[in-house]
Design a protein around this motif. Structure first.
Motif, PDB file in Angstrom:
ATOM      1  N   GLN A 139      22.920   9.717 -22.099  1.00 22.31           N
ATOM      2  CA  GLN A 139      22.122  10.319 -21.027  1.00 22.31           C
ATOM      3  C   GLN A 139      21.144  11.354 -21.583  1.00 22.31           C
ATOM      4  O   GLN A 139      19.983  11.427 -21.139  1.00 22.31           O
ATOM      5  CB  GLN A 139      23.055  10.958 -19.994  1.00 22.31           C
ATOM      6  CG  GLN A 139      23.832   9.931 -19.170  1.00 22.31           C
ATOM      7  CD  GLN A 139      24.985  10.556 -18.402  1.00 22.31           C
ATOM      8  OE1 GLN A 139      25.190  11.773 -18.427  1.00 22.31           O
ATOM      9  NE2 GLN A 139      25.761   9.721 -17.703  1.00 22.31           N
ATOM     10  N   ALA A 140      21.588  12.163 -22.540  1.00 21.17           N
ATOM     11  CA  ALA A 140      20.691  13.143 -23.157  1.00 21.17           C
ATOM     12  C   ALA A 140      19.555  12.439 -23.890  1.00 21.17           C
ATOM     13  O   ALA A 140      18.395  12.881 -23.842  1.00 21.17           O
ATOM     14  CB  ALA A 140      21.479  14.026 -24.117  1.00 21.17           C
ATOM     15  N   ARG A 142      18.196   9.547 -23.142  1.00 23.84           N
ATOM     16  CA  ARG A 142      17.231   9.032 -22.162  1.00 23.84           C
ATOM     17  C   ARG A 142      16.464  10.168 -21.488  1.00 23.84           C
ATOM     18  O   ARG A 142      15.272  10.031 -21.191  1.00 23.84           O
ATOM     19  CB  ARG A 142      17.970   8.172 -21.131  1.00 23.84           C
ATOM     20  CG  ARG A 142      18.460   6.841 -21.718  1.00 23.84           C
ATOM     21  CD  ARG A 142      19.246   6.027 -20.733  1.00 23.84           C
ATOM     22  NE  ARG A 142      19.536   4.700 -21.297  1.00 23.84           N
ATOM     23  CZ  ARG A 142      20.571   3.962 -20.978  1.00 23.84           C
ATOM     24  NH1 ARG A 142      21.458   4.421 -20.094  1.00 23.84           N
ATOM     25  NH2 ARG A 142      20.766   2.780 -21.534  1.00 23.84           N
ATOM     26  N   ARG A 143      17.138  11.275 -21.264  1.00 20.85           N
ATOM     27  CA  ARG A 143      16.471  12.408 -20.614  1.00 20.85           C
ATOM     28  C   ARG A 143      15.332  12.943 -21.484  1.00 20.85           C
ATOM     29  O   ARG A 143      14.277  13.345 -20.973  1.00 20.85           O
ATOM     30  CB  ARG A 143      17.500  13.502 -20.350  1.00 20.85           C
ATOM     31  CG  ARG A 143      16.961  14.700 -19.569  1.00 20.85           C
ATOM     32  CD  ARG A 143      18.063  15.628 -19.121  1.00 20.85           C
ATOM     33  NE  ARG A 143      18.793  16.203 -20.247  1.00 20.85           N
ATOM     34  CZ  ARG A 143      20.037  15.879 -20.592  1.00 20.85           C
ATOM     35  NH1 ARG A 143      20.701  14.960 -19.898  1.00 20.85           N
ATOM     36  NH2 ARG A 143      20.631  16.455 -21.620  1.00 20.85           N
ATOM     37  N   HIS A 144      15.536  12.918 -22.795  1.00 22.42           N
ATOM     38  CA  HIS A 144      14.502  13.399 -23.713  1.00 22.42           C
ATOM     39  C   HIS A 144      13.451  12.331 -24.031  1.00 22.42           C
ATOM     40  O   HIS A 144      12.489  12.624 -24.742  1.00 22.42           O
ATOM     41  CB  HIS A 144      15.138  13.859 -25.037  1.00 22.42           C
ATOM     42  CG  HIS A 144      15.905  15.139 -24.931  1.00 22.42           C
ATOM     43  ND1 HIS A 144      17.185  15.282 -25.424  1.00 22.42           N
ATOM     44  CD2 HIS A 144      15.582  16.349 -24.408  1.00 22.42           C
ATOM     45  CE1 HIS A 144      17.603  16.513 -25.206  1.00 22.42           C
ATOM     46  NE2 HIS A 144      16.649  17.183 -24.580  1.00 22.42           N
ATOM     47  N   ARG A 145      13.678  11.109 -23.539  1.00 21.10           N
ATOM     48  CA  ARG A 145      12.811   9.982 -23.894  1.00 21.10           C
ATOM     49  C   ARG A 145      12.677   9.900 -25.417  1.00 21.10           C
ATOM     50  O   ARG A 145      11.593   9.718 -25.976  1.00 21.10           O
ATOM     51  CB  ARG A 145      11.428  10.095 -23.237  1.00 21.10           C
ATOM     52  CG  ARG A 145      11.462  10.178 -21.728  1.00 21.10           C
ATOM     53  CD  ARG A 145      10.090  10.029 -21.096  1.00 21.10           C
ATOM     54  NE  ARG A 145       9.094  10.902 -21.690  1.00 21.10           N
ATOM     55  CZ  ARG A 145       8.938  12.182 -21.404  1.00 21.10           C
ATOM     56  NH1 ARG A 145       9.746  12.769 -20.523  1.00 21.10           N
ATOM     57  NH2 ARG A 145       7.981  12.890 -21.993  1.00 21.10           N
TER      58      ARG A 145
END
Length: 440
Positions: A139-140, A142-145
């Motif tokens: 998740q981290a 993806r959150r940071h792309r």
């Protein structure tokens, strides 16, 4: 997590584990009595709801293949997804060779990754002991792309020179990377656990970038890729040396061990044979130890880890030791601060591990056996009444006739067929005779 697949790198040679990894891949080395090292990574995957898993094998894969099989103990025996074991193969037009590094192993299997519908690949080491939920990690990412996210943790500076060391800014973006530096600038180390987008793997994997830590990550930083770190503070242990392997097993015996094997919310799954319950006889004494199923204890076991099927006869003592599957300690024998591989027999009255811990290191492997731990290889037989000192190495398949003397001094080694080999003195005498004949 269905858009995520896991790729476990399980092909490392594991030379620092001496004879424990000479007959099996390092991830297949037993740990904690009933488990294998790779069980922890596989269990992390299924507990994190990742059920599409590739395992890349290489060195001595037979034991690992047998252990994982179809993946049933981890609920990975399924038609869609599940676990697949892949070994190096010869592609048409290419010279036959093994994987040259971690990134090269992934590159050579990109065709299989491309067939998956997953857009995110978690690249994992199969030779570490740790419990980690990969969901917040992904998740981290993806959150940071991010193109890649690296799991990191703080380590003692003394260990930092063996790892990838990095620096991060306030947004957790990696700003600096040192691969196994002689003088590390930080104690923030890579765990060898990564999340990549499939797009980034296509972009950055190439024939000349063979290793993630040594080549790919530095190239990504130089090329402006989005490289982020993910701080992990849970249990993680690299058991790549005899000392660290022994310490991690002994740590399981503490009243409140940092690695909780009894957590019902994070079960460590393994392939487990059907065996009878452990039996403790009338003459047995057991203190602060892990005793697996199938063990029969009539002697004394103190501060030790016993795998399934171990027998400790009347009057025998096992202390501060790791004894693997189906080994037998005969009456009156003593095993102290030692590691016994599978199916070892310690003869009646023998002593394995005698003398002060700070004795001389092993002459054949001074950098691996130097902390007072004596190691006995798979299916070896220690002769009756033998006395083995500290840092002794007994090779695989040694028989009683291989012992030139009942006393094996600290730092010495015993290997199969030693009695058939000429001693140094005999070789010198033979050479002198040959020279004399030539002169005559």
């Amino acid at each position: 997590m269905k858009r995520t697949m896991a790729l476990i790198l399980a092909g490392g040679e594991g030379e620092r584990l001496s004879i424990l990894s000479s007959v099996r891949a390092k991830p297949a080395v037993p740990f904690g009595g009933k488990y294998r090292i790779i069980d922890f990574t596989l269990s992390n995957c299924v507990n994190s709801d990742i059920d599409d898993v590739l395992v890349l094998t290489q060195y001595n894969p037979h034991s690992l293949n047998d252990h994982i099989g179809l993946g049933r103990p981890w609920d990975l025996d399924r038609n869609t997804g599940g676990v697949k074991l892949l070994q190096p193969y010869i592609a048409r037009g290419r010279v036959a060779e093994w994987y040259r590094g971690t990134a090269d192993a992934v590159l050579r299997n990109m065709n299989i990754l491309e067939r998956s519908s997953a857009d995110t690949v978690v690249v994992l080491a199969g030779d570490h002991i740790y419990k980690m939920d990969y969901q917040p990690f992904v998740q981290a990412h993806r959150r940071h792309r991010a193109d890649v996210t690296i799991a990191v943790r703080r380590v003692p500076l003394a260990d930092a020179s063996r790892m990838g060391i990095l620096a991060m800014d306030e947004a957790d973006r990696v700003t600096e990377w040192q691969e196994k530096p002689k003088q590390p600038k930080s104690d923030l180390a890579s765990m060898g656990v990564y999340v990549f987008t499939k797009r980034a793997l296509r972009r950055w994997l190439s024939e000349d970038l063979v290793d993630f830590g040594g080549n790919v990550i530095p190239a990504m930083l130089d090329g402006g890729a989005r490289v982020f770190g993910y701080r992990f503070s849970g249990y993680w242990q690299d058991v790549g040396t005899i000392q660290s392997y022994w310490e991690a097993n002994m740590a399981l015996l503490e009243d409140r061990p940092e690695l909780d094997l009894y957590d019902p919310d994070w079960v460590i799954h393994t392939r487990s044979e059907e065996r009878a319950p452990a039996k403790v006889g009338a003459t047995a004494q057991i203190h602060r130890s892990l005793i697996s199923h199938g063990c029969v204890i009539d002697g004394t076991v103190v501060n030790s880890v016993l795998s399934p099927g171990v027998r400790v006869d009347v009057g025998a003592v096992v202390r501060d030791s790791i004894v693997m599957f189906d080994s037998t300690i005969r009456a009156g024998a003593v095993v102290d601060r030692s590691i016994l591989d599978k199916e070892v027999v310690v003869g009646q009255g023998a002593i394995v591990g005698e003398g002060p811990y700070d004795g001389p290191p092993n002459k054949e492997e001074p950098s691996r056996l130097n902390t007072g731990i004596t190691v006995v290889g798979k299916q070896s037989v220690i002769r009756r009444g033998a006395r083995l000192g500290r840092n002794v190495k007994v090779g695989e398949g040694v028989r009683t006739g291989d012992f030139i003397s009942p006393v094996v001094k600290a730092g010495a080694s015993v290997d199969a067929g030693m009695r058939k080999r000429p001693t140094a003195a005999a070789t010198a005498r033979a050479k002198a005779r040959e020279v004399a004949r030539s002169a005559g």
